[in-house]
Design an enzyme around this catalytic site. Structure first.
Site, PDB file in Angstrom:
ATOM      1  N   LYS A  22       0.841  -1.210   0.000  1.00 30.58           N
ATOM      2  CA  LYS A  22       0.000   0.000   0.000  1.00 30.58           C
ATOM      3  C   LYS A  22       0.875   1.259   0.000  1.00 30.58           C
ATOM      4  O   LYS A  22       0.657   2.182  -0.782  1.00 30.58           O
ATOM      5  CB  LYS A  22      -0.900   0.019   1.246  1.00 30.58           C
ATOM      6  N   ASN A  23       1.894   1.287   0.872  1.00 25.97           N
ATOM      7  CA  ASN A  23       2.665   2.514   1.020  1.00 25.97           C
ATOM      8  C   ASN A  23       3.617   2.761  -0.147  1.00 25.97           C
ATOM      9  O   ASN A  23       4.091   3.885  -0.325  1.00 25.97           O
ATOM     10  CB  ASN A  23       3.427   2.508   2.355  1.00 25.97           C
ATOM     11  N   CYS A 116      -3.661  13.479  12.992  1.00 28.01           N
ATOM     12  CA  CYS A 116      -4.457  12.254  13.022  1.00 28.01           C
ATOM     13  C   CYS A 116      -4.184  11.528  14.317  1.00 28.01           C
ATOM     14  O   CYS A 116      -3.374  11.971  15.127  1.00 28.01           O
ATOM     15  CB  CYS A 116      -4.187  11.381  11.814  1.00 28.01           C
ATOM     16  N   ARG A 121       1.618  14.838  12.922  1.00 29.09           N
ATOM     17  CA  ARG A 121       1.891  14.697  11.484  1.00 29.09           C
ATOM     18  C   ARG A 121       2.117  16.034  10.758  1.00 29.09           C
ATOM     19  O   ARG A 121       1.360  16.407   9.847  1.00 29.09           O
ATOM     20  CB  ARG A 121       0.767  13.918  10.784  1.00 29.09           C
ATOM     21  N   ASP A 310       5.175   0.893  12.013  1.00 25.68           N
ATOM     22  CA  ASP A 310       3.925   0.284  11.541  1.00 25.68           C
ATOM     23  C   ASP A 310       3.748  -1.158  12.023  1.00 25.68           C
ATOM     24  O   ASP A 310       2.737  -1.790  11.712  1.00 25.68           O
ATOM     25  CB  ASP A 310       3.875   0.319  10.002  1.00 25.68           C
ATOM     26  N   ARG A 402      -8.366   0.188   4.981  1.00 18.66           N
ATOM     27  CA  ARG A 402      -7.484   1.162   4.333  1.00 18.66           C
ATOM     28  C   ARG A 402      -6.211   0.511   3.826  1.00 18.66           C
ATOM     29  O   ARG A 402      -5.613   1.006   2.872  1.00 18.66           O
ATOM     30  CB  ARG A 402      -7.082   2.248   5.334  1.00 18.66           C
TER      31      ARG A 402
HETATM   32  N1  EPU Z   1       7.701  14.620  10.154  1.00 23.20           N
HETATM   33  C1  EPU Z   1       7.976  15.939  10.413  1.00 23.20           C
HETATM   34  N2  EPU Z   1       7.771  16.863   9.426  1.00 23.20           N
HETATM   35  C2  EPU Z   1       7.311  16.506   8.185  1.00 23.20           C
HETATM   36  C3  EPU Z   1       7.049  15.145   7.921  1.00 23.20           C
HETATM   37  C4  EPU Z   1       7.254  14.224   8.932  1.00 23.20           C
HETATM   38  O1  EPU Z   1       8.397  16.287  11.516  1.00 23.20           O
HETATM   39  O2  EPU Z   1       7.162  17.390   7.347  1.00 23.20           O
HETATM   40  C5  EPU Z   1       7.923  13.609  11.215  1.00 23.20           C
HETATM   41  C6  EPU Z   1       6.675  12.818  11.566  1.00 23.20           C
HETATM   42  O3  EPU Z   1       5.857  13.513  12.479  1.00 23.20           O
HETATM   43  C7  EPU Z   1       7.255  11.542  12.135  1.00 23.20           C
HETATM   44  C8  EPU Z   1       8.515  11.348  11.306  1.00 23.20           C
HETATM   45  O4  EPU Z   1       8.805  12.631  10.726  1.00 23.20           O
HETATM   46  O5  EPU Z   1       7.626  11.727  13.458  1.00 23.20           O
HETATM   47  C9  EPU Z   1       8.384  10.324  10.207  1.00 23.20           C
HETATM   48  O6  EPU Z   1       7.185  10.548   9.467  1.00 23.20           O
HETATM   49  P1  EPU Z   1       7.129  10.300   7.902  1.00 23.20           P
HETATM   50  O7  EPU Z   1       7.074  11.603   7.201  1.00 23.20           O
HETATM   51  O8  EPU Z   1       8.232   9.369   7.507  1.00 23.20           O
HETATM   52  O9  EPU Z   1       5.729   9.592   7.747  1.00 23.20           O
HETATM   53  P2  EPU Z   1       4.892   9.570   6.415  1.00 23.20           P
HETATM   54  O10 EPU Z   1       5.824   9.597   5.284  1.00 23.20           O
HETATM   55  O11 EPU Z   1       3.819  10.572   6.480  1.00 23.20           O
HETATM   56  C10 EPU Z   1       4.874   6.979   6.047  1.00 23.20           C
HETATM   57  C11 EPU Z   1       3.856   5.886   6.025  1.00 23.20           C
HETATM   58  C12 EPU Z   1       3.347   5.624   7.437  1.00 23.20           C
HETATM   59  C13 EPU Z   1       4.539   5.245   8.316  1.00 23.20           C
HETATM   60  C14 EPU Z   1       5.601   6.379   8.266  1.00 23.20           C
HETATM   61  C15 EPU Z   1       6.859   6.044   9.034  1.00 23.20           C
HETATM   62  C16 EPU Z   1       2.846   6.076   3.852  1.00 23.20           C
HETATM   63  C17 EPU Z   1       1.645   6.364   3.043  1.00 23.20           C
HETATM   64  N3  EPU Z   1       2.734   6.246   5.166  1.00 23.20           N
HETATM   65  O12 EPU Z   1       4.197   8.144   6.515  1.00 23.20           O
HETATM   66  O13 EPU Z   1       2.475   4.500   7.334  1.00 23.20           O
HETATM   67  O14 EPU Z   1       4.137   5.047   9.646  1.00 23.20           O
HETATM   68  O15 EPU Z   1       5.966   6.626   6.885  1.00 23.20           O
HETATM   69  O16 EPU Z   1       7.454   4.894   8.557  1.00 23.20           O
HETATM   70  O17 EPU Z   1       3.862   5.649   3.322  1.00 23.20           O
HETATM   71  C18 EPU Z   1       0.691   3.116   7.936  1.00 23.20           C
HETATM   72  O18 EPU Z   1       0.860   2.502   6.865  1.00 23.20           O
HETATM   73  O19 EPU Z   1      -0.055   2.680   8.855  1.00 23.20           O
HETATM   74  C19 EPU Z   1       1.371   4.389   8.142  1.00 23.20           C
HETATM   75  C20 EPU Z   1       0.982   5.281   9.037  1.00 23.20           C
END
Ligand code: EPU
Length: 432
Positions: A22-23, A116, A121, A310, A402
């Site tokens: 999915k991701n 969320c 986030r 995750d 999801r």
């Molecule tokens: N963060 C920031 N600033 C930003 C973006 C992120 O501080 O602009 C922080 C976040 O708050 C968090 C850390 O950086 O503490 C890592 O977050 P990341 O940006 O890597 O998360 P994401 O890219 O939004 C993806 C996955 C998540 C998974 C995270 C971490 C997808 C669609 N989602 O989210 O998946 O938990 O990486 O590995 O790829 C799930 O599948 O259940 C899920 C939540």
């Protein structure tokens, strides 16, 4: 809305195939906007998040066809540069449209995703990245209005945040940079397999990306990208979830269509906790059996190749009935412990404090009506219910839909006794 009724105590056995990730699918679908030629993406899981992304692409004006796991996307010139709040609010990951929309149209209006249930986030790193390439970002009426009238220009950007690298932030910068003038270097890039899959997809489209999977990614901008075909990598979190199910309540499961390297940290933890894990020689299958004397364990989540955030909720379910004291610390989303309150309703002994759960194993869990709060929390509740005494009702099943393709069918095929029934339900929310 549906709920899942799970009759606990039936040991799982047999083999199953893991779906596409999915991701990985979400940013790859978004990246299809980078060309006006058709792209074909195979093994896109049929889950609500990929369906939301497909709906958004269609609303923007792309033509999208989906048939048995393959999605064909064609985005002609003139597609819209503005995504609607109604669509975007359903899925936080729609932030990954930012990079491709800016690369293709040099402007976009994208609703700011809210927080969320798994945490605040923020999107500051996404904004920092696009600004570094020369875009101007304003926020008005809950939307980000982004424009780069003179085009995007490559530069060096350090993407490290307080909680480590960002996965979708790295994806966005990579997708924005592929059509930028000059060379972009991403320092402190996320190394997750989903980032590598996206880079491979973009390179098939004619991009020039080097170093994906390492901390430094270099992107040499090109004039245009073309259509291509791509097969999405296996879903390492779905694989991990079934690996934990096997350790928790099975006579042994053979989990197929996986990538060994991607699930190695999960396998290592299960072995440390006394369970049996054996990979096939080519690393595409893993057999997992419960250990005779399961041991408690300690997890600190970390960016890849560390233990994934995750997969902490699912492991917490296993630790709930593992003798001894286990400790789960989530450094990436320190508030991601909603599942613990529900597991406690099933008799688990868990204390959560300051981003850490301390779990004292109990002899058994007992069935209770419980509420799923986010995708991985719901997976943990399903696992706990499979092992519990009695019949558990898991409400708000839309969370699991999801990200887990045909979970109930897969569980039934392994001998679980589960039934999906209609429930009187509330609004979906946005966590992934
Ligand atoms: N963060 C920031 N600033 C930003 C973006 C992120 O501080 O602009 C922080 C976040 O708050 C968090 C850390 O950086 O503490 C890592 O977050 P990341 O940006 O890597 O998360 P994401 O890219 O939004 C993806 C996955 C998540 C998974 C995270 C971490 C997808 C669609 N989602 O989210 O998946 O938990 O990486 O590995 O790829 C799930 O599948 O259940 C899920 C939540």
């Amino acid at each position: 809305m549906d709920k899942l009724i799970v009759e606990g105590g039936h040991k799982l056995s047999g083999r199953l195939n893991i779906s596409g990730s999915k991701n990985a699918s979400l940013p790859i679908l978004a990246a299809a906007l980078l060309t006006d030629e058709p792209v074909r993406i195979s093994r896109v899981p049929d889950v609500s998040d990929t369906n939301y992304m497909i709906q958004i692409l269609s609303q923007l004006g792309a033509s999208v066809e989906r048939s048995s796991g393959t999605v064909r996307v064609e985005s002609p010139d003139g597609i819209s540069s503005s995504a609607s709040y109604e669509q975007v609010r359903k899925m936080r990951a729609s932030i990954c449209l930012l990079g491709p929309m800016m690369a293709r149209m040099k402007r976009c209006t994208l609703p700011l995703p809210g927080g969320c249930v798994i945490g605040d986030r923020p999107v500051d790193l996404h904004v920092k990245a696009i600004q570094a390439l020369g875009a101007r970002v304003r926020v008005k009426g809950g939307n980000m209005l982004i424009e780069a009238p003179n085009g995007l220009v490559g530069t060096t950007v350090d993407m490290r945040g307080d909680n480590g690298p960002t996965v979708l932030g790295t994806d966005n910068l990579m997708m924005a940079a592929v059509l930028a003038r000059g060379t972009t270097v991403i320092e402190s890039a996320a190394r997750e397999p989903e980032v590598v899959d996206l880079a491979n997809f973009l390179n098939k489209m004619g991009a020039r990306i080097e170093g994906a999977g390492s901390r430094t990614i270099t992107i040499h901008g090109v004039e245009r990208l073309h259509g291509c075909e791509h097969t999405v990598i296996p879903d390492r979190i779905e694989a991990g979830t079934f690996m934990v199910a096997a350790a928790l309540v099975s006579n042994g499961l053979r989990i197929c269509r996986i990538c060994r390297e991607h699930v190695q940290s999960i396998a290592n933890l299960l072995v440390e906790c006394g369970h049996s894990v054996e990979f096939s020689a080519d690393g595409t299958e893993v057999s997992v059996k419960p250990g005779e004397k399961p041991l408690s364990g300690k997890i600190t989540t970390a960016p890849y190749p560390g233990y994934p955030t995750d997969m902490q909720a699912q492991m917490t379910a296993l630790f709930s009935i593992t003798p001894g004291i286990s400790v789960v610390k989530d450094t990436i989303f320190p508030q991601r412990f909603m599942h613990c309150s529900e597991l406690k309703r099933m008799g688990a002994n868990i204390k959560v404090d300051n981003g850490t759960a301390i779990i004292t194993g109990v002899d058994s869990l007992s069935a209770a009506p419980v509420m799923a709060s986010d995708l991985r929390a719901s997976a943990a509740l399903v696992l706990a219910a499979l092992a519990a005494e009695g019949t558990t009702e898991i409400h708000r099943l839309y969370h699991i839909d999801r990200g887990y393709e045909m979970l109930d069918d897969k569980l039934l095929s392994l001998g679980a006794v589960v039934k999906r029934v209609r429930d009187v339900e509330e609004e979906p929310c946005n966590e992934a």
